[in-house]
Scaffold this motif. Structure first.
Motif, PDB file in Angstrom:
ATOM      1  N   ARG A   4       0.832  -1.195   0.000  1.00  0.00           N
ATOM      2  CA  ARG A   4       0.000   0.000   0.000  1.00  0.00           C
ATOM      3  C   ARG A   4       0.872   1.253   0.000  1.00  0.00           C
ATOM      4  N   PRO A   5       0.311   2.382  -0.500  1.00  0.00           N
ATOM      5  CA  PRO A   5       1.130   3.607  -0.571  1.00  0.00           C
ATOM      6  C   PRO A   5       1.707   4.018   0.780  1.00  0.00           C
ATOM      7  N   LEU A   6       0.872   3.932   1.829  1.00  0.00           N
ATOM      8  CA  LEU A   6       1.362   4.265   3.170  1.00  0.00           C
ATOM      9  C   LEU A   6       1.661   2.944   3.896  1.00  0.00           C
ATOM     10  N   GLY A   7       2.785   2.327   3.533  1.00  0.00           N
ATOM     11  CA  GLY A   7       3.137   1.058   4.164  1.00  0.00           C
ATOM     12  C   GLY A   7       3.277   1.254   5.666  1.00  0.00           C
ATOM     13  N   PHE A   8       2.728   0.327   6.450  1.00  0.00           N
ATOM     14  CA  PHE A   8       2.820   0.519   7.906  1.00  0.00           C
ATOM     15  C   PHE A   8       2.858  -0.810   8.630  1.00  0.00           C
ATOM     16  N   ARG A   9       3.277  -0.708   9.885  1.00  0.00           N
ATOM     17  CA  ARG A   9       3.294  -1.852  10.794  1.00  0.00           C
ATOM     18  C   ARG A   9       2.972  -1.324  12.175  1.00  0.00           C
ATOM     19  N   ILE A  10       2.104  -2.032  12.894  1.00  0.00           N
ATOM     20  CA  ILE A  10       1.818  -1.608  14.267  1.00  0.00           C
ATOM     21  C   ILE A  10       1.671  -2.849  15.133  1.00  0.00           C
ATOM     22  N   GLN A  11       2.151  -2.769  16.347  1.00  0.00           N
ATOM     23  CA  GLN A  11       2.064  -3.903  17.259  1.00  0.00           C
ATOM     24  C   GLN A  11       2.408  -3.412  18.666  1.00  0.00           C
ATOM     25  N   ARG A  12       1.772  -4.048  19.646  1.00  0.00           N
ATOM     26  CA  ARG A  12       2.184  -3.766  21.023  1.00  0.00           C
ATOM     27  C   ARG A  12       3.040  -4.937  21.479  1.00  0.00           C
ATOM     28  N   GLN A  55       2.501  -1.021  33.036  1.00  0.00           N
ATOM     29  CA  GLN A  55       3.182  -2.126  32.334  1.00  0.00           C
ATOM     30  C   GLN A  55       2.511  -2.460  31.008  1.00  0.00           C
ATOM     31  N   LEU A  56       2.537  -1.488  30.087  1.00  0.00           N
ATOM     32  CA  LEU A  56       1.899  -1.710  28.791  1.00  0.00           C
ATOM     33  C   LEU A  56       2.912  -1.916  27.678  1.00  0.00           C
ATOM     34  N   GLY A  57       4.170  -2.163  28.033  1.00  0.00           N
ATOM     35  CA  GLY A  57       5.185  -2.412  27.014  1.00  0.00           C
ATOM     36  C   GLY A  57       5.293  -1.231  26.062  1.00  0.00           C
ATOM     37  N   ARG A  58       5.601  -1.561  24.816  1.00  0.00           N
ATOM     38  CA  ARG A  58       5.687  -0.484  23.814  1.00  0.00           C
ATOM     39  C   ARG A  58       4.791  -0.832  22.646  1.00  0.00           C
ATOM     40  N   CYS A  59       3.949   0.151  22.280  1.00  0.00           N
ATOM     41  CA  CYS A  59       3.193   0.031  21.043  1.00  0.00           C
ATOM     42  C   CYS A  59       4.048   0.732  19.990  1.00  0.00           C
ATOM     43  N   THR A  60       4.482  -0.020  18.990  1.00  0.00           N
ATOM     44  CA  THR A  60       5.367   0.567  17.984  1.00  0.00           C
ATOM     45  C   THR A  60       4.639   0.681  16.658  1.00  0.00           C
ATOM     46  N   PHE A  61       4.660   1.897  16.135  1.00  0.00           N
ATOM     47  CA  PHE A  61       4.072   2.174  14.831  1.00  0.00           C
ATOM     48  C   PHE A  61       5.210   2.594  13.904  1.00  0.00           C
ATOM     49  N   HIS A  62       5.176   2.040  12.698  1.00  0.00           N
ATOM     50  CA  HIS A  62       6.179   2.407  11.697  1.00  0.00           C
ATOM     51  C   HIS A  62       5.430   2.708  10.411  1.00  0.00           C
TER      52      HIS A  62
END
Ligand code: FES
Ligand SMILES: [Fe+2]
Length: 430
Positions: free
Chosen positions: A275-283, A312-319
């Protein structure tokens, strides 16, 4: 896109970038010219940076009416401002009189926008309010600042320089907003912002961020809390890292349970290639106490973001591609905006956000809050500088990616397909 850019020189450049892409071997790093050739860089600006949605910053950077930030990319300057109606808008930072840069500082706060050259004055909604001695027959309603498309997604701001931006941002927003909103960026403030110019092509900066193959040896501060097996599949985990990985699996199970109880989304969504706005998200879990980027994983900010009460919610990482990565934690958020300056220079802007009521020196210590990513950024700057030197060497031959680098491969495949589709649309493609 101006007509001149569609003329012969642009077509010639497009042919050149496509022929470099034709020379790439799938599963290997890119040919050197794609990281070094000024014509490639110019084509990328035309075909990607002026067409795609770009991460600009967050609503926390413009909290009050009149607050603005500027975002400069490849010769364009975008002015992002909160108007008197609380709406965040974007305009080209170009005066409608004779073209002076309107705002010359990176951020600030204004009542009206006054051009420093002949004092043409614009309201915060971009309309022209006052132009000294301008003939009354000139229609000033047509001389407002030229708008730039802007979208807010869970507090993240994206702009597009395209005349007709693609609608992908809305589709991505539907998928990611739920991950971002618990962190309430609209109730956060900027604790620190650091600009680092890295001496490398923008793609090397993004590629470096897409793998942690280099983390174990390269990022001692980060690997206190960033599990060293990040990005490895189960069968790729080497024996020596098995204890780390087992700890990761336990922490992951605990985090999933915790998020499910709180109704906070955590599952991986990865759409990096097509997709044009390639992305990844995960906690994902953090090592140690599991709260923040500190030596033992304990929180760095006493006051948690928004209304969160579980640290203690870890890290939600968006790229997102082409230019962002963001870590959202319970106690703070760090955003990274990448903008190309030249074929071998790239700006990485890092911004740390904390709850708007958190007090420096009471709820957090600025030095400690920023320590891990300041160190990590410097280490990454060295990695990418050395890589830029190597890919510029005539002896460079693209090498194979391993499984831990599959997101790098995804990025490169996205890059190739976006360039090809845009070049095709504009002609000159093969
Ligand atoms: S160029 Fe801005 S007022 Fe003249
Ligand atoms: Fe790194």
């Amino acid at each position: 896109m101006t007509e001149q850019l569609l003329g012969e020189p642009a077509a010639g450049r497009r042919t050149k970038i496509l022929s470099h892409l034709d020379g790439r071997t799938p599963g290997r790093s890119l040919p050197g010219a794609l990281y070094t050739d000024p014509d490639v860089f110019t084509s990328e600006v035309e075909l990607l940076w002026r067409r795609r949605w770009l991460f600009v910053g967050t609503v926390a950077e413009v909290p009050e009416p009149g607050d603005y930030v500027t975002f400069d990319v490849a010769g364009s300057s975008v002015l992002v401002i909160r108007d008197d109606d609380e709406q965040v808008r974007a305009f080209h930072n170009v005066c409608r009189h004779r073209g002076s840069r309107l705002v010359t500082s990176g951020n600030g706060s204004v009542g009206n926008l006054v051009c420093g050259y002949h004092s043409w004055t614009y309201a915060t909604d971009g309309s022209l309010r006052y132009a000294p001695q301008l003939s009354p027959e000139i229609d000033t309603t047509c001389l407002g600042l030229r708008p730039v498309a802007l979208r807010e997604v869970g507090g993240l701001l994206f702009c597009s320089l395209a005349a007709e931006p693609d609608g992908d941002i809305d589709l991505v927003a539907d998928q990611i907003s739920g991950y971002l909103t618990p962190h309430r960026l609209d109730r956060a403030k900027v604790a620190a912002q650091v600009d680092l110019v890295e001496e490398a092509n923008w793609k090397l900066v993004m590629e470096n961020n897409r793998e942690c193959y280099h983390c174990e040896g390269g990022h001692p501060e980060l690997t206190c809390t960033f599990f060293p097996t990040w990005g490895l599949r189960e069968d790729q985990v080497p024996d020596r890292l098995r204890p780390d990985h087992d700890r990761y699996l336990l922490a992951e199970a605990d985090l999933m349970r915790r998020c499910d109880e709180l109704g906070i989304p955590h599952r991986l969504i990865e759409d990096l290639v097509d997709r044009p706005l390639g992305f990844r998200i995960q906690r994902e879990p953090l090592d140690g106490v599991g709260e923040s980027f500190s030596a033992d994983g304990a929180r760095l900010v006493g006051r948690l973001l928004g209304d969160l009460d579980d640290p203690q919610l870890g890290r939600c990482t968006f790229h997102s591609q082409p230019n962002a990565w963001v870590h959202l934690l319970a106690d703070h958020v760090v955003t990274f905006a990448v903008t190309p300056i030249s074929p071998d220079r790239t700006l990485v802007r890092s911004t740390w956000l904390v709850h708007e009521d958190a007090v420096e020196g009471v709820d957090y210590d600025l030095e400690t809050l920023t320590a891990v990513w300041r160190a990590t950024n410097e280490q990454d700057a060295t990695f990418v500088r050395n890589t830029q030197l190597g890919v510029s060497d005539p002896a460079y031959v693209p090498g194979p990616y391993n499984d831990a680098e599959r997101n790098v491969d995804d990025f490169v495949r996205w890059y190739e397909s976006q360039i090809r589709s845009e070049a095709q649309e504009k002609g000159g493609a093969r």
